[in-house]
Write an enzyme that holds these catalytic residues in place. Structure first.
Site, PDB file in Angstrom:
ATOM      1  N   PHE A 171      -8.722  -4.147  11.974  1.00  0.00           N
ATOM      2  CA  PHE A 171     -10.023  -4.011  11.315  1.00  0.00           C
ATOM      3  C   PHE A 171      -9.935  -4.360   9.846  1.00  0.00           C
ATOM      4  O   PHE A 171      -8.849  -4.463   9.303  1.00  0.00           O
ATOM      5  CB  PHE A 171     -10.582  -2.589  11.491  1.00  0.00           C
ATOM      6  CG  PHE A 171      -9.653  -1.493  11.056  1.00  0.00           C
ATOM      7  CD1 PHE A 171      -9.640  -1.056   9.739  1.00  0.00           C
ATOM      8  CD2 PHE A 171      -8.798  -0.879  11.960  1.00  0.00           C
ATOM      9  CE1 PHE A 171      -8.790  -0.027   9.331  1.00  0.00           C
ATOM     10  CE2 PHE A 171      -7.944   0.154  11.566  1.00  0.00           C
ATOM     11  CZ  PHE A 171      -7.948   0.580  10.259  1.00  0.00           C
ATOM     12  N   TYR A 174       0.771  -1.230   0.000  1.00  0.00           N
ATOM     13  CA  TYR A 174       0.000   0.000   0.000  1.00  0.00           C
ATOM     14  C   TYR A 174       0.806   1.286   0.000  1.00  0.00           C
ATOM     15  O   TYR A 174       0.242   2.367  -0.154  1.00  0.00           O
ATOM     16  CB  TYR A 174      -0.978  -0.017   1.178  1.00  0.00           C
ATOM     17  CG  TYR A 174      -1.984  -1.128   1.045  1.00  0.00           C
ATOM     18  CD1 TYR A 174      -3.088  -1.006   0.228  1.00  0.00           C
ATOM     19  CD2 TYR A 174      -1.799  -2.333   1.715  1.00  0.00           C
ATOM     20  CE1 TYR A 174      -3.997  -2.036   0.084  1.00  0.00           C
ATOM     21  CE2 TYR A 174      -2.701  -3.368   1.577  1.00  0.00           C
ATOM     22  CZ  TYR A 174      -3.796  -3.221   0.761  1.00  0.00           C
ATOM     23  OH  TYR A 174      -4.693  -4.248   0.607  1.00  0.00           O
TER      24      TYR A 174
END
Length: 454
Positions: free
Chosen positions: A454, A164
């Site tokens: 998450f 990322y």
């Protein structure tokens, strides 16, 4: 290829619990955005529909190597956590081959403020369709949409590091985990309770759902890097919602209250109840969650956990790098770090809003020349900041420090050192002393920490 924004080994990650993300990045030269892969016109990116949720969940599960098909129970457990308007899929005909989802999250900032973030999760690309530019199409479209919606930040947890950074995310927090050998720690577990006159009590799950959110709100306000927890998080962590692919064992919850009765900390833990061949107890207690609003509460809950009968080892779970562990013990060497890893990744979408929102312990002025390969938040900015507030404006003045948006994200919460990045060649000083000024402005006395996957 699974690109989930969560550590696969962490139970909450597999749940897709109202949060999620995975990220990559290297604060190092050479991690710039590569040329786009050739697009496949026969693979369509589209927003999820209610009717498409079962196929989308199947594709996500396959990407995470959970199961080739989806049971009714799995689908029921996951459906309530998915907002179709915030989920994307890549479709080869009728078959979903890549998944991507976001949700609204709040991020606690240095200085006590907070910002809304577009949190990324459930990112997968099927092994049959890798290297076709699907992740790039999903992420670039979503980041542009997030900026259009008014978000100043995007956040995620990266399952794999080298993914990322090329989209502008930088690792902004770290987590540590300790394994404590109680036979060597020198800890006296014979006390009847906290030494300050407070008390620790076991708490049933229904009470945790009642008292936990308010305590977490207080914890969130004082812990930079923490993220908000929605009702679904509490339902998953207390067993009201279960997802078959996520192993859940009911934990013990204990609360610390001061002598005046104020709740200041909660801990959740499980135990394996092992005994050796000589009938000597040797259980390992694993802490799932421990959050407090005072050092007294943190000490009291660790002392409680480490004094549990039949226990010879405690696994701390992922903790803040500046946790009181291991120095609570007479012999700190009895606590061995077995995890030191990047955790929350931050992608800045609006440089002015992001830099003005956080607090600054040091004082100074700095011109930042920010490069953004996606064209979302780059430019040259004058930052004037100090304990009384911050002002950030576009400028034509000469740059003091040049850096990519991913390095700015890595520094944003105060943990990453601009001086160290300059030494690595990841940021460039355009004027002498600029990196030292950035160090004085961005670094924080308390290290940021995100307790949630998450």
């Amino acid at each position: 290829m699974a690109l989930d924004h969560a550590h696969p080994a962490t139970p909450a990650a597999a749940a897709g619990a109202g949060a999620g993300a995975g990220a990559e990045f290297g604060s190092c030269p050479g991690s710039a955005l590569p040329p786009p892969a050739p697009a496949r016109s026969d693979v369509e990116i589209r927003t999820l529909t209610e009717a498409g949720i079962p196929e989308w969940v199947r594709a996500m599960g396959a990407g995470f190597l959970q199961a080739p098909s989806v049971s009714d129970a799995e689908l029921a457990g996951r459906r309530s956590g998915i907002d179709p308007d915030r989920a994307l899929g890549a479709y080869d005909g009728d078959r979903c081959v890549a998944t991507y989802r976001t949700f609204d999250q709040r991020l606690s900032l240095p200085g006590g403020g907070a910002l809304a973030s577009s949190a990324v999760t459930n990112v997968t690309v099927s092994a049959t369709h890798r290297r076709r530019g699907l992740l790039r199409r999903l992420m670039t479209a979503d980041l542009a949409a997030a900026k259009e919606r008014g978000y100043a930040l995007s956040t995620l947890i990266s399952a794999e590091y080298p993914i990322y950074g090329r989209f502008g995310f930088g690792p902004a927090t770290r987590s540590h985990a300790w394994s404590v050998d109680l036979t060597r720690a020198g800890f006296d577990g014979r006390r009847s309770g906290p030494r300050d006159g407070g008390r620790v009590d076991l708490v049933p799950l229904d009470e945790i759902r009642r008292i936990g959110p308010e305590l977490h709100a207080r914890f969130f306000a004082g812990q930079p890097g923490a993220v908000s927890r929605d009702d679904r998080w509490w339902d998953l962590e207390t067993g009201r919602i279960t997802v078959p692919s996520r192993e859940w064992k009911e934990p013990f919850w204990a609360a610390y209250r001061t002598a005046s009765g104020e709740l200041e900390g909660l801990v959740a833990y499980v135990s394996d109840r092992k005994w050796d061949e000589n009938k000597q107890p040797g259980a390992t207690v694993t802490v799932r969650h421990l959050f407090t609003v005072s050092p007294v509460a943190e000490r009291a809950l660790w002392e409680y956990v480490c004094a549990l009968d039949w226990t010879s080892r405690v696994d701390s779970g992922e903790r803040a790098p500046d946790s009181l562990l291991p120095d609570l013990f007479p012999d700190p060497r009895a606590a061995r770090i077995h995890l030191d890893v990047d955790m929350l990744w931050v992608r800045i979408l609006d440089t002015v809003r992001a830099l003005e929102a956080r607090g600054y312990e040091g004082e100074g002025a700095l011109v930042l020349d920010v490069t953004d390969g996606l064209g979302l938040a780059g430019g040259r900015f004058l930052l004037e900041a100090g304990p009384r507030g911050a002002r950030c404006v576009p400028t034509d003045a000469a740059a003091g420090l040049s850096l990519d948006i991913r390095e700015l994200g890595a520094c944003y919460l105060g943990d990453t050192s601009p001086l160290r990045l300059a030494a690595l060649g990841a940021v460039r000083e355009e004027s002498p002393g600029a990196a030292a000024t950035a160090e004085r402005l961005f670094r924080t006395a308390r290290r940021p920490w995100c307790p949630d996957v998450f």
